[in-house]
Design a protein around this motif. Structure first.
Motif, PDB file in Angstrom:
ATOM      1  N   SER A 235       0.785  -1.228   0.000  1.00 43.46           N
ATOM      2  CA  SER A 235       0.000   0.000   0.000  1.00 43.46           C
ATOM      3  C   SER A 235       0.820   1.282   0.000  1.00 43.46           C
ATOM      4  N   ASP A 236       2.124   1.153   0.012  1.00 45.33           N
ATOM      5  CA  ASP A 236       2.964   2.346   0.138  1.00 45.33           C
ATOM      6  C   ASP A 236       3.587   2.738  -1.202  1.00 45.33           C
ATOM      7  N   ARG A 237       4.077   3.957  -1.246  1.00 42.69           N
ATOM      8  CA  ARG A 237       4.659   4.495  -2.464  1.00 42.69           C
ATOM      9  C   ARG A 237       5.881   5.336  -2.094  1.00 42.69           C
ATOM     10  N   ILE A 238       6.907   5.248  -2.891  1.00 43.93           N
ATOM     11  CA  ILE A 238       8.057   6.141  -2.742  1.00 43.93           C
ATOM     12  C   ILE A 238       7.978   7.171  -3.863  1.00 43.93           C
ATOM     13  N   ILE A 239       8.041   8.438  -3.502  1.00 38.87           N
ATOM     14  CA  ILE A 239       7.917   9.487  -4.510  1.00 38.87           C
ATOM     15  C   ILE A 239       9.166  10.366  -4.520  1.00 38.87           C
ATOM     16  N   THR A 240       9.455  10.889  -5.691  1.00 39.59           N
ATOM     17  CA  THR A 240      10.505  11.888  -5.848  1.00 39.59           C
ATOM     18  C   THR A 240       9.825  13.157  -6.335  1.00 39.59           C
ATOM     19  N   VAL A 241      10.041  14.247  -5.613  1.00 39.50           N
ATOM     20  CA  VAL A 241       9.323  15.492  -5.871  1.00 39.50           C
ATOM     21  C   VAL A 241      10.316  16.611  -6.157  1.00 39.50           C
ATOM     22  N   LEU A 242      10.060  17.354  -7.215  1.00 39.37           N
ATOM     23  CA  LEU A 242      10.811  18.579  -7.477  1.00 39.37           C
ATOM     24  C   LEU A 242      10.097  19.699  -6.726  1.00 39.37           C
ATOM     25  N   THR A 243      10.680  20.138  -5.631  1.00 38.31           N
ATOM     26  CA  THR A 243      10.012  21.116  -4.775  1.00 38.31           C
ATOM     27  C   THR A 243      10.575  22.518  -4.989  1.00 38.31           C
ATOM     28  N   ARG A 244       9.762  23.485  -4.636  1.00 34.24           N
ATOM     29  CA  ARG A 244      10.162  24.873  -4.784  1.00 34.24           C
ATOM     30  C   ARG A 244      11.279  25.259  -3.821  1.00 34.24           C
ATOM     31  N   ASP A 245      11.201  24.802  -2.589  1.00 30.32           N
ATOM     32  CA  ASP A 245      12.089  25.299  -1.536  1.00 30.32           C
ATOM     33  C   ASP A 245      13.244  24.375  -1.195  1.00 30.32           C
ATOM     34  N   PHE A 246      13.133  23.087  -1.535  1.00 32.58           N
ATOM     35  CA  PHE A 246      14.153  22.120  -1.117  1.00 32.58           C
ATOM     36  C   PHE A 246      14.716  21.300  -2.273  1.00 32.58           C
ATOM     37  N   GLY A 247      14.427  21.705  -3.507  1.00 32.77           N
ATOM     38  CA  GLY A 247      14.925  20.955  -4.653  1.00 32.77           C
ATOM     39  C   GLY A 247      14.305  19.574  -4.736  1.00 32.77           C
ATOM     40  N   VAL A 248      15.093  18.601  -5.129  1.00 38.13           N
ATOM     41  CA  VAL A 248      14.597  17.231  -5.294  1.00 38.13           C
ATOM     42  C   VAL A 248      14.517  16.550  -3.935  1.00 38.13           C
ATOM     43  N   VAL A 249      13.325  16.066  -3.598  1.00 38.08           N
ATOM     44  CA  VAL A 249      13.080  15.407  -2.314  1.00 38.08           C
ATOM     45  C   VAL A 249      12.508  14.018  -2.583  1.00 38.08           C
ATOM     46  N   ARG A 250      13.064  13.007  -1.922  1.00 35.51           N
ATOM     47  CA  ARG A 250      12.541  11.640  -2.000  1.00 35.51           C
ATOM     48  C   ARG A 250      11.899  11.298  -0.668  1.00 35.51           C
ATOM     49  N   ALA A 251      10.703  10.704  -0.724  1.00 34.46           N
ATOM     50  CA  ALA A 251       9.975  10.470   0.523  1.00 34.46           C
ATOM     51  C   ALA A 251       9.054   9.261   0.404  1.00 34.46           C
ATOM     52  N   PHE A 252       8.786   8.636   1.539  1.00 35.63           N
ATOM     53  CA  PHE A 252       7.804   7.559   1.621  1.00 35.63           C
ATOM     54  C   PHE A 252       6.417   8.164   1.790  1.00 35.63           C
ATOM     55  N   ALA A 253       5.479   7.676   0.992  1.00 32.40           N
ATOM     56  CA  ALA A 253       4.077   8.059   1.140  1.00 32.40           C
ATOM     57  C   ALA A 253       3.328   6.831   1.638  1.00 32.40           C
ATOM     58  N   ASN A 254       3.260   6.689   2.935  1.00 29.15           N
ATOM     59  CA  ASN A 254       2.690   5.491   3.540  1.00 29.15           C
ATOM     60  C   ASN A 254       1.185   5.414   3.294  1.00 29.15           C
ATOM     61  N   GLY A 255       0.746   4.272   2.797  1.00 30.14           N
ATOM     62  CA  GLY A 255      -0.677   4.048   2.553  1.00 30.14           C
ATOM     63  C   GLY A 255      -1.235   4.760   1.345  1.00 30.14           C
ATOM     64  N   ALA A 256      -0.374   5.341   0.507  1.00 34.99           N
ATOM     65  CA  ALA A 256      -0.855   6.149  -0.616  1.00 34.99           C
ATOM     66  C   ALA A 256      -1.621   5.336  -1.656  1.00 34.99           C
ATOM     67  N   LYS A 257      -1.385   4.023  -1.724  1.00 28.94           N
ATOM     68  CA  LYS A 257      -2.051   3.193  -2.728  1.00 28.94           C
ATOM     69  C   LYS A 257      -3.417   2.691  -2.267  1.00 28.94           C
ATOM     70  N   ARG A 258      -3.748   2.937  -1.016  1.00 31.52           N
ATOM     71  CA  ARG A 258      -5.070   2.508  -0.539  1.00 31.52           C
ATOM     72  C   ARG A 258      -6.154   3.339  -1.212  1.00 31.52           C
ATOM     73  N   PRO A 259      -7.306   2.720  -1.533  1.00 31.35           N
ATOM     74  CA  PRO A 259      -8.358   3.410  -2.292  1.00 31.35           C
ATOM     75  C   PRO A 259      -8.818   4.727  -1.679  1.00 31.35           C
ATOM     76  N   LYS A 260      -8.877   4.814  -0.376  1.00 33.62           N
ATOM     77  CA  LYS A 260      -9.398   6.013   0.270  1.00 33.62           C
ATOM     78  C   LYS A 260      -8.301   6.882   0.887  1.00 33.62           C
ATOM     79  N   SER A 261      -7.070   6.636   0.502  1.00 36.14           N
ATOM     80  CA  SER A 261      -5.968   7.409   1.077  1.00 36.14           C
ATOM     81  C   SER A 261      -6.043   8.877   0.663  1.00 36.14           C
TER      82      SER A 261
END
Length: 241
Positions: A18-44
């Motif tokens: 149910s989890d996802r690892i994302i890489t985000v190009l952010t405005r303030d911190f550049g490239v950020v990699r983070a765990f999105a726990n439970g992001a794949k659950r239907p109602k997340s």
């Protein structure tokens, strides 16, 4: 530490059920990699905002060894790109470039603005894909410190006439100084515009199709000369033409 910023999801991978690892190009911190726990659950509440090509407001919790998404609220998801394989491939290529060139742990607002504008024009069809590709490639190169010198011939100082772009050297050369294959009419002016114009204006120019295709080839070759690597998404883009 809590990090609040907005950003574009440029890469995702699934982990566990149910989890996802994302890489985000952010405005303030550049490239950020983070765990999105439970992001794949239907109602997340994180599901929509942590998809690829989602632009969202994020709250990250920075741990000792990793980051976690505390909250994410989508501001725009570029759904329209999913209906066109070539546009999707080009969007993925832009994300690959950002992952390669954008900084980590540093402000990256210009990178983010560039990608968001590129995806918007690609999504809405308001600019030709070849133009969007060339602008994104060359402007990213400039932001990352690979800006070419486009004022005059690097060898003799000549400022007018035909010039070739020495991609590896990042400089212009006139025919008398060894500049083979001069740039087609309009292409040098377009390169100068892309590299020097204000961010709000860089996508606003026109070229005939043949010159636009030449510009796209020049910008691509320039990046390849400096990055020395292949991009799978770009290869796929050409494979499905």
């Amino acid at each position: 530490m809590v990090m609040n910023t907005d950003g574009l999801v440029i890469k995702t991978s699934d982990t566990g059920e149910s989890d996802r690892i994302i890489t985000v190009l952010t405005r303030d911190f550049g490239v950020v990699r983070a765990f999105a726990n439970g992001a794949k659950r239907p109602k997340s509440r994180l599901g929509n905002a942590t998809q690829a090509l989602s632009y969202a407001d994020f709250t990250f919790y920075a741990g000792r060894d990793s980051h976690t998404v505390g909250d994410a609220r989508a501001k725009r998801v570029f759904f329209g790109l999913g209906s066109d394989m070539r546009k999707t491939a080009l969007a993925q290529y832009f994300c690959e470039l950002a992952l390669e060139l954008a900084p980590e742990n540093d402000e990256a607002s210009q990178y983010l603005k560039l990608l968001l504008n590129a995806l918007d024009f690609l999504d809405t069809g308001k600019r030709p894909p070849a133009l969007i590709k060339a602008v994104t490639e060359m402007r990213l190169a400039c932001l990352a410190g690979y800006a070419p010198e486009l004022t005059a011939c690097a060898a003799c100082g000549r400022e007018d006439g035909a010039f070739a772009l020495d991609a590896a050297g990042g400089r212009l050369l006139c025919p008398a100084c060894g500049g083979a294959d001069p740039l087609p009419a309009g292409v040098l002016a377009a390169l100068r515009h892309i590299c020097c114009a204000e961010a709000s204006r860089i996508f606003f120019f026109t070229l005939p199709d043949n010159a636009l295709n030449a510009l796209s080839a020049v910008s691509e070759n320039y990046l390849k000369a400096h990055l020395q690597r292949r991009f799978k998404s770009l290869e796929f883009y050409y494979a499905i033409q």
